[in-house]
Design a protein around this motif. Structure first.
Motif, PDB file in Angstrom:
ATOM      1  N   ASP A 236       6.047  -6.089  18.888  1.00  0.00           N
ATOM      2  CA  ASP A 236       6.850  -7.316  19.016  1.00  0.00           C
ATOM      3  C   ASP A 236       6.829  -8.118  17.721  1.00  0.00           C
ATOM      4  N   THR A 237       5.643  -8.241  17.128  1.00  0.00           N
ATOM      5  CA  THR A 237       5.492  -9.045  15.908  1.00  0.00           C
ATOM      6  C   THR A 237       6.170  -8.391  14.707  1.00  0.00           C
ATOM      7  N   TYR A 238       6.052  -7.068  14.604  1.00  0.00           N
ATOM      8  CA  TYR A 238       6.588  -6.323  13.461  1.00  0.00           C
ATOM      9  C   TYR A 238       7.705  -5.391  13.933  1.00  0.00           C
ATOM     10  N   ASP A 239       8.664  -5.973  14.612  1.00  0.00           N
ATOM     11  CA  ASP A 239       9.770  -5.217  15.211  1.00  0.00           C
ATOM     12  C   ASP A 239      10.470  -4.337  14.167  1.00  0.00           C
ATOM     13  N   GLY A 240      10.510  -3.048  14.440  1.00  0.00           N
ATOM     14  CA  GLY A 240      11.163  -2.093  13.545  1.00  0.00           C
ATOM     15  C   GLY A 240      10.287  -1.608  12.410  1.00  0.00           C
ATOM     16  N   ILE A 241       9.145  -2.258  12.191  1.00  0.00           N
ATOM     17  CA  ILE A 241       8.216  -1.847  11.127  1.00  0.00           C
ATOM     18  C   ILE A 241       6.995  -1.163  11.734  1.00  0.00           C
ATOM     19  N   ILE A 242       6.618  -1.597  12.933  1.00  0.00           N
ATOM     20  CA  ILE A 242       5.616  -0.899  13.741  1.00  0.00           C
ATOM     21  C   ILE A 242       6.324  -0.506  15.027  1.00  0.00           C
TER      22      ILE A 242
ATOM     23  N   VAL B  31       4.534   2.026   6.143  1.00  0.00           N
ATOM     24  CA  VAL B  31       3.399   1.625   5.322  1.00  0.00           C
ATOM     25  C   VAL B  31       3.751   0.612   4.235  1.00  0.00           C
ATOM     26  N   GLU B  32       4.780   0.858   3.483  1.00  0.00           N
ATOM     27  CA  GLU B  32       5.080   0.003   2.328  1.00  0.00           C
ATOM     28  C   GLU B  32       5.686  -1.337   2.717  1.00  0.00           C
ATOM     29  N   GLN B  33       6.017  -1.504   4.000  1.00  0.00           N
ATOM     30  CA  GLN B  33       6.623  -2.760   4.457  1.00  0.00           C
ATOM     31  C   GLN B  33       5.617  -3.695   5.128  1.00  0.00           C
ATOM     32  N   LEU B  34       4.353  -3.291   5.176  1.00  0.00           N
ATOM     33  CA  LEU B  34       3.323  -4.086   5.840  1.00  0.00           C
ATOM     34  C   LEU B  34       2.258  -4.530   4.850  1.00  0.00           C
ATOM     35  N   PRO B  35       1.595  -5.663   5.128  1.00  0.00           N
ATOM     36  CA  PRO B  35       0.514  -6.113   4.238  1.00  0.00           C
ATOM     37  C   PRO B  35      -0.629  -5.093   4.210  1.00  0.00           C
ATOM     38  N   PRO B  36      -1.148  -4.780   3.039  1.00  0.00           N
ATOM     39  CA  PRO B  36      -2.235  -3.804   2.935  1.00  0.00           C
ATOM     40  C   PRO B  36      -3.432  -4.141   3.831  1.00  0.00           C
TER      41      PRO B  36
ATOM     42  N   MET C 181       0.856  -1.179   0.000  1.00  0.00           N
ATOM     43  CA  MET C 181       0.000   0.000   0.000  1.00  0.00           C
ATOM     44  C   MET C 181       0.899   1.238   0.000  1.00  0.00           C
ATOM     45  N   ASN C 182       0.544   2.213  -0.810  1.00  0.00           N
ATOM     46  CA  ASN C 182       1.291   3.467  -0.805  1.00  0.00           C
ATOM     47  C   ASN C 182       0.471   4.544  -0.095  1.00  0.00           C
TER      48      ASN C 182
ATOM     49  N   VAL D 222      10.494   9.328   3.987  1.00  0.00           N
ATOM     50  CA  VAL D 222      10.895   8.174   3.182  1.00  0.00           C
ATOM     51  C   VAL D 222      11.685   7.254   4.102  1.00  0.00           C
ATOM     52  N   PRO D 223      11.248   6.015   4.282  1.00  0.00           N
ATOM     53  CA  PRO D 223      10.072   5.386   3.686  1.00  0.00           C
ATOM     54  C   PRO D 223       8.775   5.942   4.269  1.00  0.00           C
ATOM     55  N   SER D 224       7.672   5.708   3.558  1.00  0.00           N
ATOM     56  CA  SER D 224       6.363   6.237   3.950  1.00  0.00           C
ATOM     57  C   SER D 224       5.947   5.723   5.317  1.00  0.00           C
TER      58      SER D 224
END
Length: 119
Positions: free
Chosen positions: A62-68, A84-89, A1-2, A44-46
């Motif tokens: 914990d599940t998405y360490d560094g992404i959330i 945003v762009e590293q997670l499932p839409p 997702m963008n 950047v990143p979004s």
């Protein structure tokens, strides 16, 4: 997702407005005047900040360490920053819905009724 897809998902929700209350780069989505999503357009990143139940926030981090991560420039207990762009839409849509619902639940009964009465 963008970011544009995220914007399109947020703006169609009932009672939602978008504005730039802080600066020209931070898009804020509100339901009945209360923030539920912030999108720093120049990052950047979004990224996107969303409100979240505190227990669920910990699980997601914990599940998405560094992404959330804990909400950037927000309450670290109640807000998360999502890359945003590293997670499932579908996960992003689910978390946008969760944020929206948390904010709606915190509205006064009068505002909740006004929201319900919107076409």
């Amino acid at each position: 997702m963008n970011v544009e897809e995220l914007r399109e998902y947020c703006i169609v929700k009932k009672g939602v407005t978008e504005e730039f209350p802080f600066d020209a780069e931070t898009l804020v989505f509100k339901v009945m005047g209360k923030m539920f999503a912030l999108v720093p357009l120049e990052r950047v990143p979004s990224q996107c900040n969303l409100k979240c139940d505190p227990e669920r926030s910990e699980e997601l981090r914990d599940t998405y360490d560094g992404i959330i991560t804990p909400g950037y420039h927000m309450s670290k207990v109640h807000w998360n920053t999502l890359y945003v762009e590293q997670l499932p839409p579908q996960l992003i849509r689910e978390l946008v819905d969760h944020s929206y619902e948390l904010v709606v639940a915190s509205l006064t009964k009068k505002l909740q009724q006004e929201l319900k009465d919107l076409q």
